[in-house]
Design an enzyme around this catalytic site. Structure first.
Site, PDB file in Angstrom:
ATOM      1  N   GLY A  44       0.778  -1.250   0.000  1.00 42.39           N
ATOM      2  CA  GLY A  44       0.000   0.000   0.000  1.00 42.39           C
ATOM      3  C   GLY A  44       0.797   1.279   0.000  1.00 42.39           C
ATOM      4  CD  GLU A  99       1.393   0.486   6.920  1.00 38.88           C
ATOM      5  OE1 GLU A  99       1.144   0.692   5.722  1.00 38.88           O
ATOM      6  OE2 GLU A  99       0.992  -0.529   7.504  1.00 38.88           O
ATOM      7  CG  ASP A 100      -1.412   1.517   3.386  1.00 35.60           C
ATOM      8  OD1 ASP A 100      -1.183   1.246   4.585  1.00 35.60           O
ATOM      9  OD2 ASP A 100      -1.942   0.704   2.606  1.00 35.60           O
ATOM     10  CG  ASP A 103      -8.245   0.281  10.222  1.00 33.55           C
ATOM     11  OD1 ASP A 103      -9.017   1.098  10.731  1.00 33.55           O
ATOM     12  OD2 ASP A 103      -8.632  -0.792   9.717  1.00 33.55           O
ATOM     13  CE  LYS A 131     -10.184   3.445   7.701  1.00 31.17           C
ATOM     14  NZ  LYS A 131     -10.706   2.090   7.323  1.00 31.17           N
TER      15      LYS A 131
HETATM   16  P1  IMP Z   1      -4.153  -2.090  10.991  1.00 32.40           P
HETATM   17  O1  IMP Z   1      -3.233  -3.169  11.419  1.00 32.40           O
HETATM   18  O2  IMP Z   1      -5.583  -2.367  11.340  1.00 32.40           O
HETATM   19  O3  IMP Z   1      -3.725  -0.711  11.454  1.00 32.40           O
HETATM   20  O4  IMP Z   1      -4.226  -2.123   9.434  1.00 32.40           O
HETATM   21  C1  IMP Z   1      -3.258  -1.697   8.630  1.00 32.40           C
HETATM   22  C2  IMP Z   1      -3.466  -2.189   7.208  1.00 32.40           C
HETATM   23  O5  IMP Z   1      -4.833  -2.515   6.906  1.00 32.40           O
HETATM   24  C3  IMP Z   1      -3.079  -1.091   6.268  1.00 32.40           C
HETATM   25  O6  IMP Z   1      -1.707  -1.122   5.983  1.00 32.40           O
HETATM   26  C4  IMP Z   1      -3.948  -1.382   5.069  1.00 32.40           C
HETATM   27  O7  IMP Z   1      -3.291  -2.283   4.230  1.00 32.40           O
HETATM   28  C5  IMP Z   1      -5.181  -2.047   5.622  1.00 32.40           C
HETATM   29  N1  IMP Z   1      -6.299  -1.077   5.713  1.00 32.40           N
HETATM   30  C6  IMP Z   1      -6.833  -0.546   6.824  1.00 32.40           C
HETATM   31  N2  IMP Z   1      -7.825   0.311   6.545  1.00 32.40           N
HETATM   32  C7  IMP Z   1      -7.934   0.328   5.202  1.00 32.40           C
HETATM   33  C8  IMP Z   1      -8.798   1.035   4.279  1.00 32.40           C
HETATM   34  O8  IMP Z   1      -9.672   1.844   4.644  1.00 32.40           O
HETATM   35  N3  IMP Z   1      -8.591   0.770   2.957  1.00 32.40           N
HETATM   36  C9  IMP Z   1      -7.644  -0.100   2.511  1.00 32.40           C
HETATM   37  N4  IMP Z   1      -6.813  -0.769   3.329  1.00 32.40           N
HETATM   38  C10 IMP Z   1      -6.962  -0.561   4.665  1.00 32.40           C
HETATM   39 MG    MG Z   2      -1.291  -2.413   3.643  1.00 34.03          MG
END
Ligand code: IMP
Ligand code: MG
Length: 176
Positions: A44, A99-100, A103, A131
């Site tokens: 991403g 990072e992209d 979340d 987010k």
């Molecule tokens: P986390 O571990 O929940 O913080 O998720 C991180 C990863 O989930 C990111 O690097 C994204 O690849 C994916 N992700 C989380 N939210 C989104 C979204 O709204 N769109 C697309 N990918 C997302």
């Molecule tokens: Mg990702």
């Protein structure tokens, strides 16, 4: 998600590029005179990383990591696995993870813990999007492009089932 459609354009190409330039200037200032070891988190963050690095004036080394958080589509399980590790050691380096999106925070939390054991001189995070509503673990990026609300976002690197990464803007998906 069953049937989906695109929502509004949340961030235009111009808005993204303007913010990328600001972040690059800030990072250049904060790391003045230092070499930065950039870790781009695949897949991403690759669009954001290449644009951002062009706005950083320091010497930069780039390496890549790929992680998966088990689970599918729009849900993260919290179990993270490294599927591609760095090619180079990071000890005594100023490391900046790119990072992209942050979340739940679980992916970055795992990565930070893992990278800390490799003895970097410093370790910071730069994320294009944050987010915060969905956070499950207390983690905050040092540099954030934009804070977004709780929608499923695609474009400029972010995907839905590996699609839409190549959109030059950021939009969201909505269930029909
Ligand atoms: P986390 O571990 O929940 O913080 O998720 C991180 C990863 O989930 C990111 O690097 C994204 O690849 C994916 N992700 C989380 N939210 C989104 C979204 O709204 N769109 C697309 N990918 C997302
Ligand atoms: Mg990702």
């Amino acid at each position: 998600m069953n049937q989906i459609k695109f929502g509004e354009i949340m961030l235009t190409e111009e808005a993204i590029q303007k913010r990328v330039k600001e972040l690059g200037a800030q990072i250049t200032k904060d790391y003045e005179g230092e070499e930065i070891f950039v870790i781009c988190i695949l897949r991403g963050a690759c669009f954001f990383t290449t644009d951002l690095l062009k706005r950083i004036e320091n010497n930069v080394i780039i390496d890549f990591m790929a992680v998966t958080s088990y689970g599918s589509e729009t849900k993260t399980s919290g179990v993270v696995k490294i599927i591609k590790d760095l090619d180079t050691p990071i000890d005594e380096k100023h490391v900046l993870i790119i990072e992209d999106i942050v979340d739940t925070g679980l992916t970055l939390h795992y990565l930070m813990d893992n990278l800390k054991t490799r003895n970097p001189k410093s370790l910071k995070i730069c994320t294009l999007l944050d987010k915060p509503e969905r956070r499950k673990i207390d983690i905050e990026a040092d540099y954030t492009g934009f804070v977004v609300d709780n929608r499923f976002i695609v474009g400029y690197g972010l995907d839905y089932q590996q699609k839409y990464r190549n959109l030059p803007y950021i939009t969201c998906l909505e269930e029909v």
